[in-house]
Scaffold this motif. Sequence first.
Motif, mmCIF file in Angstrom:
data_model
loop_
_atom_site.group_PDB
_atom_site.id
_atom_site.type_symbol
_atom_site.label_atom_id
_atom_site.label_comp_id
_atom_site.label_asym_id
_atom_site.label_seq_id
_atom_site.Cartn_x
_atom_site.Cartn_y
_atom_site.Cartn_z
ATOM 1 N N ALA A 1 -6.748 4.348 7.587
ATOM 2 C CA ALA A 1 -5.354 3.889 7.625
ATOM 3 C C ALA A 1 -4.661 4.427 8.869
ATOM 4 N N ARG A 2 -3.658 3.664 9.334
ATOM 5 C CA ARG A 2 -2.841 4.099 10.465
ATOM 6 C C ARG A 2 -1.392 3.747 10.147
ATOM 7 N N ILE A 3 -0.483 4.697 10.244
ATOM 8 C CA ILE A 3 0.931 4.458 9.948
ATOM 9 C C ILE A 3 1.577 3.684 11.094
ATOM 10 N N LYS A 4 2.329 2.609 10.727
ATOM 11 C CA LYS A 4 3.033 1.807 11.734
ATOM 12 C C LYS A 4 4.543 1.955 11.632
ATOM 13 N N GLY A 5 5.020 2.537 10.542
ATOM 14 C CA GLY A 5 6.462 2.710 10.386
ATOM 15 C C GLY A 5 6.811 2.978 8.941
ATOM 16 N N TYR A 6 8.126 2.975 8.629
ATOM 17 C CA TYR A 6 8.588 3.271 7.281
ATOM 18 C C TYR A 6 9.651 2.259 6.875
ATOM 19 N N SER A 7 9.818 2.111 5.565
ATOM 20 C CA SER A 7 10.849 1.222 5.046
ATOM 21 C C SER A 7 11.441 1.847 3.792
ATOM 22 N N MET A 8 12.745 1.699 3.624
ATOM 23 C CA MET A 8 13.398 2.165 2.398
ATOM 24 C C MET A 8 13.304 1.041 1.376
ATOM 25 N N LYS A 9 12.294 1.115 0.521
ATOM 26 C CA LYS A 9 12.075 0.081 -0.486
ATOM 27 C C LYS A 9 12.390 0.625 -1.866
ATOM 28 N N GLU A 10 12.607 -0.288 -2.788
ATOM 29 C CA GLU A 10 12.788 0.129 -4.180
ATOM 30 C C GLU A 10 11.455 0.621 -4.708
ATOM 31 N N LYS A 11 11.465 1.845 -5.220
ATOM 32 C CA LYS A 11 10.216 2.457 -5.664
ATOM 33 C C LYS A 11 10.116 2.431 -7.180
ATOM 34 N N THR A 12 8.883 2.626 -7.660
ATOM 35 C CA THR A 12 8.618 2.526 -9.096
ATOM 36 C C THR A 12 9.177 3.711 -9.874
ATOM 37 N N ARG A 13 9.092 4.884 -9.312
ATOM 38 C CA ARG A 13 9.389 6.100 -10.083
ATOM 39 C C ARG A 13 10.850 6.141 -10.505
ATOM 40 N N ALA A 14 11.085 6.685 -11.694
ATOM 41 C CA ALA A 14 12.388 6.559 -12.334
ATOM 42 C C ALA A 14 13.475 7.439 -11.735
ATOM 43 N N LYS A 15 13.236 8.737 -11.598
ATOM 44 C CA LYS A 15 14.315 9.659 -11.261
ATOM 45 C C LYS A 15 14.219 10.259 -9.870
ATOM 46 N N ARG A 16 13.170 9.917 -9.127
ATOM 47 C CA ARG A 16 12.979 10.585 -7.846
ATOM 48 C C ARG A 16 12.868 9.554 -6.726
ATOM 49 N N GLU A 17 13.948 8.783 -6.556
ATOM 50 C CA GLU A 17 13.979 7.743 -5.535
ATOM 51 C C GLU A 17 14.376 8.343 -4.183
ATOM 52 N N GLY A 18 14.267 7.518 -3.141
ATOM 53 C CA GLY A 18 14.841 7.910 -1.865
ATOM 54 C C GLY A 18 13.859 8.155 -0.751
ATOM 55 N N SER A 19 12.609 8.506 -1.021
ATOM 56 C CA SER A 19 11.647 8.761 0.040
ATOM 57 C C SER A 19 11.238 7.439 0.684
ATOM 58 N N PRO A 20 11.135 7.386 2.011
ATOM 59 C CA PRO A 20 10.731 6.136 2.669
ATOM 60 C C PRO A 20 9.279 5.786 2.350
ATOM 61 N N VAL A 21 9.009 4.483 2.302
ATOM 62 C CA VAL A 21 7.661 3.992 2.003
ATOM 63 C C VAL A 21 6.947 3.705 3.318
ATOM 64 N N PRO A 22 5.758 4.284 3.552
ATOM 65 C CA PRO A 22 5.058 4.035 4.814
ATOM 66 C C PRO A 22 4.416 2.652 4.863
ATOM 67 N N GLY A 23 4.586 1.987 6.007
ATOM 68 C CA GLY A 23 3.861 0.748 6.275
ATOM 69 C C GLY A 23 2.625 1.091 7.096
ATOM 70 N N ILE A 24 1.464 0.604 6.672
ATOM 71 C CA ILE A 24 0.215 1.032 7.306
ATOM 72 C C ILE A 24 -0.650 -0.163 7.689
ATOM 73 N N ASP A 25 -1.518 0.068 8.662
ATOM 74 C CA ASP A 25 -2.657 -0.806 8.910
ATOM 75 C C ASP A 25 -3.832 -0.240 8.135
ATOM 76 N N LEU A 26 -4.635 -1.111 7.570
ATOM 77 C CA LEU A 26 -5.710 -0.673 6.692
ATOM 78 C C LEU A 26 -7.014 -1.293 7.157
ATOM 79 N N TYR A 27 -8.072 -0.453 7.262
ATOM 80 C CA TYR A 27 -9.359 -0.907 7.768
ATOM 81 C C TYR A 27 -10.474 -0.502 6.811
#
Length: 455
Positions: A383-409
């Motif tokens: 995997a290689r990180i290309k950036g981050y996005s603030m997306k709605e996450k699954t976890r109930a009480k611990r939101e806020g961390s950015p989600v990494p966008g990756i290239d996958l090989y």
Amino acid sequence: MRILTKSLTVLLGVSAFGCTSYMLYLLLKKNNEDDLLDDYVRTSKYKTIEINIPKDAVRSLIGRNGSNIKLIQEQSNTRINFKDQHGKHEKICVIRGSVDSCNIAYNLIQEFINNQPVLELEYIWVPPACIKRIIGRGGEKINEIQSLSGAKLIVVQSKITIKGSREQINVARSLIEAVVEESQQSWQLIDESLSKREPRLPPKSPDVVKKIETPKCEQISTISGQQDNQFEIYVSAIENPSKFWVQIVGPKATELDCLVVEMTDYYKKCENKNNHTLLEVNVGDLVAAMFQYDEKWYRAEVLEISKKSNQTVAKVYYVDYGDTDSLACIDLYELRTDFLRLHFQAIECFLARIDPIGGSWSEEAIDKFEDLAEVAQWKKLSARIKGYSMKEKTRAKREGSPVPGIDLYNVTSEQDIDIAEELVKAGVAVFKRGSALKSCSRTTSTSNISVASST
């Protein structure tokens, strides 16, 4: 006349001696020829046979202190020894003796090998703290387990490899489990003893109740100036190519395997479940939950509570894998506090350079991505990180961390398969405007992996 008589006497004596000598020579020659004939007959009946024996079977064939091979030699009247073949997994068994004797020995050896049980390998993981007890002082305990079971044990960190017949493996496994259970009981007694300690000083804030700190969530981030570094991951669960979960390949993955084994051993016992029964289940609670497809126990977070057929049901999120499931609340149990020692291992990600056709992912696209990423098959991907996005996450009480966008090989011996590019080629995805095509390095690094606190 006297001279003539004397000469005749000498002549007759010499002739008699010569005749006697010649007769003796003929007799000796016949004896030598008979001996040579016997030697030839014996040599013509002498034979050497070589048999390839698997190295794993040689030890059993020889037996303790050579008892088995000595018995075969005595029964067949042969001489038997072994020699190595360089670079091969077999040894050569050399049999020397008469033709009949060699054939007898050959049949005895073949019969012995054919009657040997099939050897298998089994791997088990034990809590790291139990390894010392399983090995014992100077290897005393592990040698005892090997002697009683007949199996061979290899210990690497928390992983134990057991080699032997199925029966030998079962005996060794039961002996190891007995040591683990004994260790856990010992720890429990220590915990109970320590829990009765009286405080030596009065509490500074008697009205404040200290809460158990929730573990941090494992995250991936790039080092400044090194965004293109690659690292190895497993894809553990997916919803679609824009929402899936990965685990970082490394020591934490091994710790997680040990934790799952430890939790499964603990919660499968009725008395332990009774001690951790939950009177009430709320959204956001961290619980111990069984995964119905493998019947193992995992750490989970409660996402939703609902009523179904007069039963309270909870939707749970497995914090180390990323998938979800619905379970009856009565099947959820309090999570023992020491099971919170490891960071949550599931990391939510998305493929950085592609979008779905038509605005949403088709079943064909999801299936194709699942095949390429070999989801939950524990195939190492790069995997290689290309950036981050603030997306709605699954976890109930611990939101806020950015989600990494990756290239996958998917790395193979011949090439690195760009999974995003393969989805585009299959006609189930499109590249985002301005996104680059595949640019993959064979060099991977884990230097860009870091741990950050969940918010």
